[in-house]
Design a protein around this motif. Structure first.
Motif, mmCIF file in Angstrom:
data_model
loop_
_atom_site.group_PDB
_atom_site.id
_atom_site.type_symbol
_atom_site.label_atom_id
_atom_site.label_comp_id
_atom_site.label_asym_id
_atom_site.label_seq_id
_atom_site.Cartn_x
_atom_site.Cartn_y
_atom_site.Cartn_z
ATOM 1 N N VAL A 48 47.303 46.658 45.915
ATOM 2 C CA VAL A 48 48.190 47.673 45.293
ATOM 3 C C VAL A 48 47.500 48.224 44.068
ATOM 4 N N SER A 49 47.129 47.304 43.194
ATOM 5 C CA SER A 49 46.708 47.543 41.883
ATOM 6 C C SER A 49 46.085 46.617 41.103
ATOM 7 N N SER A 50 45.128 46.778 40.397
ATOM 8 C CA SER A 50 44.950 45.791 39.465
ATOM 9 C C SER A 50 44.532 46.476 38.064
ATOM 10 N N SER A 51 44.383 45.590 36.885
ATOM 11 C CA SER A 51 44.136 46.148 35.506
ATOM 12 C C SER A 51 43.383 44.902 34.898
ATOM 13 N N GLY A 52 42.509 45.235 33.958
ATOM 14 C CA GLY A 52 42.019 44.163 33.248
ATOM 15 C C GLY A 52 40.249 44.133 33.549
#
Length: 174
Positions: free
Chosen positions: A159-163
């Motif tokens: 769905v999503s990723s950050s970092g």
């Protein structure tokens, strides 16, 4: 609390069972799980092993006794990925990359239809299979936040990723 996780080194049914394991399971050094070429990485067999760490899993149930939420946290591990070459019958260890995982927390919500939504923070390794969305094979080591769903059929959708995201297959292809 801190923990580390490698997600998807097992078949979906085994992962579901592993998510429901009793609390305080030690992560011991073991022979690596080897995913064949085309599953974890496109061009080579991928070994995944971990040493150290200690995980705790807590389940939360509704008034009817149904599991509705799962949290896994604990002490991190040393996580090693190894290129085992392209021969499925004779895997030979080659280049490796090791991550000192200072921890993660995985929060899983069991949706009414039986699917799961997972929010993982900290250090997490995720293997996407060819049947997933986006289609693998791919293996990524994240440091940050990752959200993915697991359908009742075992299909994972990122769905999503950050970092920070490290492409393990690219790092080991050299």
């Amino acid at each position: 609390m801190k923990t580390s996780s490698i997600t998807r080194g097992l078949a979906p049914a085994a992962l579901a069972a592993a998510a429901l394991v009793a609390p305080a399971q030690p992560a011991l050094a073991a022979e690596p799980d080897i995913l064949p070429a085309g599953v974890g990485c496109a061009d080579f067999n991928l070994g995944i092993s971990s040493t150290g760490g200690k995980l705790q899993t807590r389940e939360f149930v509704d008034r009817n006794g149904n599991v509705v939420r799962i949290i896994t946290a604990g002490k991190g591990v040393l996580l090693t990925y190894t290129n085992y070459g392209s021969d499925p019958d004779n895997p030979e260890a080659g280049e490796s990359i090791t991550f000192r995982t200072d921890g993660s927390v995985s929060h899983t919500v069991v949706n009414p239809d039986g699917s799961r939504t997972v929010t993982a923070t900290g250090h997490n390794g995720i293997v996407m299979f060819p049947t997933d969305i986006p289609a693998g094979p791919s293996t990524t080591q994240y440091l940050g936040r990752v959200v993915y769903t697991i359908s009742t059929e075992g299909v994972w959708t990122l769905v999503s990723s950050s970092g920070t995201a490290t492409d393990v297959c690219a790092a080991l292809a050299g």
